[in-house]
Design an enzyme around this catalytic site. Structure first.
Site, mmCIF file in Angstrom:
data_model
loop_
_atom_site.group_PDB
_atom_site.id
_atom_site.type_symbol
_atom_site.label_atom_id
_atom_site.label_comp_id
_atom_site.label_asym_id
_atom_site.label_seq_id
_atom_site.Cartn_x
_atom_site.Cartn_y
_atom_site.Cartn_z
ATOM 1 N N GLY A 146 0.843 -1.192 0.000
ATOM 2 C CA GLY A 146 0.000 0.000 0.000
ATOM 3 C C GLY A 146 0.875 1.236 0.000
ATOM 4 O O GLY A 146 2.009 1.203 0.488
ATOM 5 N N GLN A 190 2.678 9.979 1.165
ATOM 6 C CA GLN A 190 4.001 9.330 1.169
ATOM 7 C C GLN A 190 4.815 9.647 -0.083
ATOM 8 O O GLN A 190 5.999 9.338 -0.144
ATOM 9 C CB GLN A 190 3.850 7.810 1.280
ATOM 10 C CG GLN A 190 3.378 7.349 2.646
ATOM 11 C CD GLN A 190 3.325 5.844 2.708
ATOM 12 O OE1 GLN A 190 2.343 5.242 2.309
ATOM 13 N NE2 GLN A 190 4.388 5.228 3.180
ATOM 14 N N CYS A 240 6.380 0.252 7.249
ATOM 15 C CA CYS A 240 5.906 1.363 6.423
ATOM 16 C C CYS A 240 7.035 1.787 5.490
ATOM 17 O O CYS A 240 8.185 1.893 5.930
ATOM 18 C CB CYS A 240 5.494 2.522 7.322
ATOM 19 S SG CYS A 240 4.875 3.941 6.415
ATOM 20 N N LEU A 241 6.706 2.028 4.233
ATOM 21 C CA LEU A 241 7.742 2.408 3.263
ATOM 22 C C LEU A 241 8.394 3.739 3.638
ATOM 23 O O LEU A 241 9.498 4.032 3.192
ATOM 24 C CB LEU A 241 7.158 2.472 1.851
ATOM 25 C CG LEU A 241 6.589 1.143 1.321
ATOM 26 C CD1 LEU A 241 6.040 1.299 -0.090
ATOM 27 C CD2 LEU A 241 7.632 0.039 1.380
ATOM 28 N N HIS A 256 -4.148 1.165 7.848
ATOM 29 C CA HIS A 256 -2.811 1.772 7.881
ATOM 30 C C HIS A 256 -2.736 2.948 6.907
ATOM 31 O O HIS A 256 -2.249 4.031 7.259
ATOM 32 C CB HIS A 256 -1.768 0.694 7.538
ATOM 33 C CG HIS A 256 -0.356 1.185 7.443
ATOM 34 N ND1 HIS A 256 0.640 0.783 8.314
ATOM 35 C CD2 HIS A 256 0.252 2.043 6.567
ATOM 36 C CE1 HIS A 256 1.780 1.385 7.990
ATOM 37 N NE2 HIS A 256 1.581 2.152 6.926
ATOM 38 N N GLU A 257 -3.247 2.747 5.685
ATOM 39 C CA GLU A 257 -3.150 3.800 4.659
ATOM 40 C C GLU A 257 -4.089 4.969 4.966
ATOM 41 O O GLU A 257 -3.730 6.130 4.739
ATOM 42 C CB GLU A 257 -3.451 3.231 3.268
ATOM 43 C CG GLU A 257 -2.510 2.116 2.802
ATOM 44 C CD GLU A 257 -1.038 2.449 2.908
ATOM 45 O OE1 GLU A 257 -0.673 3.636 2.794
ATOM 46 O OE2 GLU A 257 -0.237 1.508 3.131
ATOM 47 N N HIS A 294 -2.496 7.334 7.251
ATOM 48 C CA HIS A 294 -1.546 8.237 6.594
ATOM 49 C C HIS A 294 -2.231 9.532 6.155
ATOM 50 O O HIS A 294 -1.667 10.621 6.274
ATOM 51 C CB HIS A 294 -0.951 7.575 5.344
ATOM 52 C CG HIS A 294 0.280 6.749 5.615
ATOM 53 N ND1 HIS A 294 1.414 7.273 6.188
ATOM 54 C CD2 HIS A 294 0.559 5.439 5.360
ATOM 55 C CE1 HIS A 294 2.340 6.318 6.279
ATOM 56 N NE2 HIS A 294 1.838 5.195 5.795
HETATM 57 NI NI NI Z 1 2.810 3.371 5.724
#
Ligand code: NI
Length: 194
Positions: free
Chosen positions: A44, A49, A92-93, A134-135, A138
């Site tokens: 995701g 991000q 998380c990226l 999670h997304e 963000h």
């Molecule tokens: Ni993340």
């Protein structure tokens, strides 16, 4: 060219406004987001991000670019009717190398729009439920590290410090813009599509 920004970039703490307009430029950015997500082995990726102040994210629970049928663009998500509780390790990226268990509702209802403007209205559990929560966090400027236990927070202090030192160096060298510049750019982009 978009790229994934990392903690503590200020855009990760930006609370995004609903997206009102999807244009060709935004579609091209969404394609790039999928490429970046697959390249980083993620499942995701939220708009903030990649330094965009819009309320949407992309996901593919398989993480496999060979399975484009599982690709989803989730626009203006609203989560409701949380049920149960489940703990699972998350990463998380934007926080490379940091993994900790997060407790979240096991099930959730998702209302949103897809890229064609069709309404999404589904009950989710398991992996999709985890990714969507999670997304969606963000988009409100919330990171999974805000939701971990106090003892786990103490364990990642060093890792966060390293990321901060890295970020400061990049900002100092001009590779990352100043906070003022970042905020002005976000405001301009919001005026365009929100
Ligand atoms: Ni993340």
């Amino acid at each position: 060219m978009l790229k994934i920004i990392e903690y503590p970039h200020p855009t990760l703490r930006h609370r995004s406004k609903p997206l009102r307009r999807v244009d060709a430029e935004l579609r091209a950015m969404i394609d790039q987001m999928f490429d970046l997500m697959y390249e980083a082995k993620g499942v995701g990726l939220a708009a903030n991000q990649v330094d965009l102040p819009y309320r949407f994210f992309v996901m593919n629970e398989t993480g496999d670019p060979e399975q484009p049928d599982a690709q989803q663009v989730i626009i203006n998500p609203v989560l409701s009717r949380p049920k149960g509780s489940a703990e699972q390790e998350e990463g998380c990226l934007s926080l490379p190398g940091v993994y900790k268990p997060v407790t979240r509702p096991a099930q959730i209802r998702l209302n949103a729009y897809d890229l064609r403007g069709q309404e999404i209205n589904v009950e989710l559990e398991g992996m999709p439920s985890r990714i969507v929560q999670h997304e969606a966090d963000h988009l409100d400027g919330v990171l999974f590290i805000d939701r971990i236990s106090e003892s786990d927070k103490r364990e990642i202090v060093g890792a966060l410090e390293e990321l901060s030192i890295d970020f400061d160096a990049k900002q100092h060298s001009g590779e990352i813009a100043s906070e003022d510049h970042v905020n002005r750019r976000l405001a301009d982009l919001e005026r365009l599509r929100c």
